[in-house]
Design an enzyme around this catalytic site. Structure first.
Site, PDB file in Angstrom:
ATOM      1  N   CYS A   1       0.856  -1.192   0.000  1.00  0.00           N
ATOM      2  CA  CYS A   1       0.000   0.000   0.000  1.00  0.00           C
ATOM      3  C   CYS A   1       0.893   1.243   0.000  1.00  0.00           C
ATOM      4  O   CYS A   1       0.617   2.242  -0.656  1.00  0.00           O
ATOM      5  CB  CYS A   1      -0.889   0.046   1.245  1.00  0.00           C
ATOM      6  SG  CYS A   1      -1.815  -1.460   1.562  1.00  0.00           S
TER       7      CYS A   1
ATOM      8  N   HIS B   1       1.046   4.939  -1.858  1.00  0.00           N
ATOM      9  CA  HIS B   1       0.410   6.022  -1.094  1.00  0.00           C
ATOM     10  C   HIS B   1       1.325   6.681  -0.057  1.00  0.00           C
ATOM     11  O   HIS B   1       0.923   7.634   0.590  1.00  0.00           O
ATOM     12  CB  HIS B   1      -0.868   5.507  -0.438  1.00  0.00           C
ATOM     13  CG  HIS B   1      -1.860   5.006  -1.464  1.00  0.00           C
ATOM     14  ND1 HIS B   1      -2.512   5.850  -2.323  1.00  0.00           N
ATOM     15  CD2 HIS B   1      -2.263   3.746  -1.788  1.00  0.00           C
ATOM     16  CE1 HIS B   1      -3.305   5.127  -3.129  1.00  0.00           C
ATOM     17  NE2 HIS B   1      -3.163   3.847  -2.827  1.00  0.00           N
TER      18      HIS B   1
ATOM     19  N   ARG C   1     -12.769  -0.475  -2.195  1.00  0.00           N
ATOM     20  CA  ARG C   1     -11.518   0.183  -2.551  1.00  0.00           C
ATOM     21  C   ARG C   1     -10.318  -0.685  -2.215  1.00  0.00           C
ATOM     22  O   ARG C   1      -9.370  -0.786  -2.980  1.00  0.00           O
ATOM     23  CB  ARG C   1     -11.412   1.539  -1.835  1.00  0.00           C
ATOM     24  CG  ARG C   1     -10.272   2.372  -2.361  1.00  0.00           C
ATOM     25  CD  ARG C   1     -10.550   2.824  -3.790  1.00  0.00           C
ATOM     26  NE  ARG C   1      -9.352   3.293  -4.477  1.00  0.00           N
ATOM     27  CZ  ARG C   1      -8.592   2.546  -5.272  1.00  0.00           C
ATOM     28  NH1 ARG C   1      -8.869   1.277  -5.475  1.00  0.00           N
ATOM     29  NH2 ARG C   1      -7.544   3.058  -5.879  1.00  0.00           N
TER      30      ARG C   1
ATOM     31  N   CYS D   1      -7.611  -2.214  -4.835  1.00  0.00           N
ATOM     32  CA  CYS D   1      -6.174  -1.964  -4.677  1.00  0.00           C
ATOM     33  C   CYS D   1      -5.400  -3.271  -4.815  1.00  0.00           C
ATOM     34  O   CYS D   1      -4.385  -3.335  -5.507  1.00  0.00           O
ATOM     35  CB  CYS D   1      -5.872  -1.361  -3.299  1.00  0.00           C
ATOM     36  SG  CYS D   1      -6.053   0.428  -3.244  1.00  0.00           S
TER      37      CYS D   1
END
Lengths: 164, 288, 103, 108
Positions: B202, B206, B245, B249
């Protein structure tokens, strides 16, 4: 409210205004399909223009002539569309006697996206959201005083709007 | 779509590169989790990386980092595309179940203005409870079948609950319970763990690359990334939940997603919400 | 059935600003569904705004207007509390109408 | 794209090994060969599942292998099954190494 200068065929307006006969006439009107009502009240939906592939053909079908670029037409569109499915595009102009504003995307399967008819008393500013299949020119045509003026801007599309 | 050859092979080669990775010295020694210090460092990382972005604005995701996109978003927010979903959520929320009770009866303050307190750690169960999970449990307790975690109804309900909580800062608590700390730590580990054939975590997107374009999308910063949930995505042409979401992802990096509301996802939501404490709820949001 | 039309019509004194958002798929006819079948075109063709017995704005739309379409315009006049009537008709002949109060 | 940074050396190594792999699969494969290869791939993918780290491409390769086998194309089926096994093993390795390696990315 004056009813003489709106620039649109009067049929519909008279029906709405004739308070005494509204019921009767109204019944008659509602027995048509809604499309027929609108057709009776307005210019015809420009079916042929919407079916043209290229921008030039669509403009010709719609107006019968070409437009000249004008810096009095302000086209606001993003540099890069965040998603081609929803591209906010707006136009405003300092031109007077505007009667219609049209939006086209040159590389869409059919270039013409929207035509807005502007009667007197309505401001020549429109904002809307359009689909764009890929990077191309957005063209806006302003019809004012019987002449055609245009503005063009390239909008980059990285995610095409054909999915939406 | 076929993977580019280099990526395909590079990932398949991971197994072969065992020695290379094993030889890499671990930069940090194992230690006990310190959520307070984590949150401080997390926030500090983003405000240092993006000194011109006001703290609260991180809740607006990619729009906090890109002016051209921000203008498109502001135009959309004049009459946002999630309006219909929000209304549906409001109606669903108010409509009584067959037994006469309604969602509000399952929540503190009748469910109004409480989004910022989710997820929370439930000491009875020893696990993290997300808002989506709480909503389905509410249904279950009232004899109603569960909603899909990835479809419109759940998105609409959470949209409405977020809307009534707009502007309230995230207020996630980690109680003095080793299991709560463990859930937090598991969420953190999930966040930083590389997975999928693309070998991304992740954090790869991000934390390391927010504001950059990943193919067509501008990556959102992890700080405040859940504040605007649920989101209307133009790409989806509709609303999506946090569950949806997270699942997308995982798929995008070619990992098989876990089941919605798996422990890992619940813990991840706990961690990400905690480190965004103090930032305002901004949901429902609109995103590309 | 809830209306498909959401309206914000706000009088600013001399002019009234109108925004609408309409719930409609606006299928272009160029998109395939999950099963690979073309989704047939289904889009609003005409959208009209009537105030005080006259049209103040008419939109002719093709398939390239976004899903859940939005448009904004302004017209001179319009008083708080007055009615604004909005109607659309799509290529299948489906239609919806609503009347909103100017605020 | 700066974020992937594929290690060139690893890529080349993998390419060499993959080539060797496909060469050895050139000899005509039988259904028995395929079944063994498929079972091995499936087992590895199940192991990845226990580690909560399956890859979508593994499932795709497995499906491709099955489809080819149904058509009787066992060479193709073998190649896909071996691909699937390699991918599944890579995902297992990834999950195992990340048990500690994740900390290298952490903001502190």
């Amino acid at each position: 409210m004056t009813t003489t200068d709106n620039g649109f065929p009067a049929t519909r307006r008279l029906i709405l205004q004739g308070a005494g006969v509204v019921l009767l006439t109204g019944l008659g009107i509602h027995s048509f399909s809604p499309a027929a009502v609108l057709a009776a009240a307005n210019d015809k939906y420009p079916e042929d223009a919407f079916k043209q592939k290229g921008a030039a053909d669509a403009i010709k079908s719609l107006y019968g002539r070409a437009a000249e670029p004008s810096d009095k037409v302000k086209l606001d569109a993003p540099e890069i569309a965040e998603n081609g499915a929803v591209v906010p595009i707006s136009v405003s102009t300092t031109l007077t006697e505007v009667t219609s504003i049209s939006f086209l995307a040159s590389e869409n399967p059919n270039a013409l996206a929207a035509v807005y008819r502007i009667p007197p008393g309505t401001l020549p500013n429109v904002a809307n959201r359009l689909k764009m299949a890929k990077t191309c020119n957005v063209i806006v045509i302003v019809e004012a005083g019987g002449k055609l003026y245009s503005a063009t801007k390239e909008v980059k599309v990285t995610v095409g709007g054909c999915g939406g | 779509m076929k993977a580019p050859l280099a990526i395909h092979l590079a990932s398949a080669a991971l197994a072969l590169a065992a020695t290379a990775f094993a030889a890499m010295p671990s930069a940090v020694a194992a230690d006990t989790p310190d959520p307070v210090a984590d949150a401080k460092a997390f926030r500090n990382y983003f405000v240092t990386k993006f000194p011109n972005v006001p703290l609260d604005d991180f809740a607006n995701g990619p729009y906090s980092l890109n002016e051209d996109m921000r203008r498109q978003w502001e135009e959309k927010e004049q009459f946002p595309p999630y309006e219909f979903s929000l209304e549906m959520g409001k109606e669903m929320f108010a409509k009584p179940f067959k037994n006469g009770k309604s969602y509000g009866d399952c929540f503190p303050n009748q469910g109004i203005g409480i989004r910022q307190n989710y997820p929370y750690f439930d000491p009875g169960e020893g696990k993290v409870i997300t808002l989506e999970l709480a909503l389905n449990r509410c249904r279950g307790a009232n004899g109603e079948p569960p909603l899909s975690y990835v479809e419109d109804e759940m998105a609409a309900l959470t949209a409405y609950m977020a809307f009534t909580s707009r502007g309230k800062p995230f207020d996630i608590k980690i109680p003095d319970d080793p299991r709560a700390l463990e859930a937090y730590q598991n969420g953190k580990r999930y966040f930083y763990t590389r997975r999928g054939q693309l070998n991304f975590s992740c954090a790869t997107c991000h934390v390391q690359n927010p504001g950059e374009r990943m193919r067509a999308e501008i990556l959102a910063p992890a700080l405040g990334i859940l504040n605007a949930m649920p989101i209307y995505r133009s790409e989806w042409g509709g609303m999506g939940t946090i569950s949806r979401r997270m699942i997308t992802c995982n798929s995008q990096i070619r990992g098989v997603p876990l089941e919605p509301q798996a422990d890992e996802y619940r813990d991840l939501e706990y961690y990400l919400s905690y480190v965004s404490n103090g930032l305002p709820i901004a949901g429902p949001g609109a995103r590309p | 059935m809830a209306s498909t039309i959401r309206v914000r019509a706000i009088s600013g004194g001399e002019t009234t600003e109108v925004q609408v958002l309409i719930q409609h798929p606006m299928d272009s006819g160029f998109v395939k569904d999950a099963g690979g079948e073309i989704i047939p075109p289904h889009f609003i063709q005409e959208l009209t705004f009537e105030y005080d017995g006259r049209y103040v704005f008419i939109a002719d739309w093709g398939a390239a207007v976004s899903k859940d379409p939005y448009v904004k315009f302004s017209f001179k006049g319009g008083r708080k509390g007055d009615d604004l009537k909005i109607s659309w008709v799509d290529n299948k002949g489906e239609t919806d109408t609503t009347t909103a109060k100017i605020q | 794209m700066s974020m992937t940074r594929p290690n060139t050396r690893i890529v080349l190594l993998a390419f060499a090994l993959t080539t060797i792999g496909s060469t050895s699969a050139m000899a005509a494969s039988t259904e028995t060969d395929f079944k063994a290869a498929y079972a091995a791939a499936e087992a590895a993918n199940n192991e990845a599942g226990r580690l909560r780290n399956q890859w979508t491409v593994t499932a795709e390769a497995l499906a491709d292998a099955k489809k080819a086998a149904e058509k009787g194309d066992f060479d193709h089926a073998m190649a896909s099954a071996r691909d699937a096994e390699a991918l599944a093993k890579a995902s297992i390795f990834q999950a195992t190494s990340e048990k500690e390696a994740w900390k290298n990315l952490e903001i502190r």
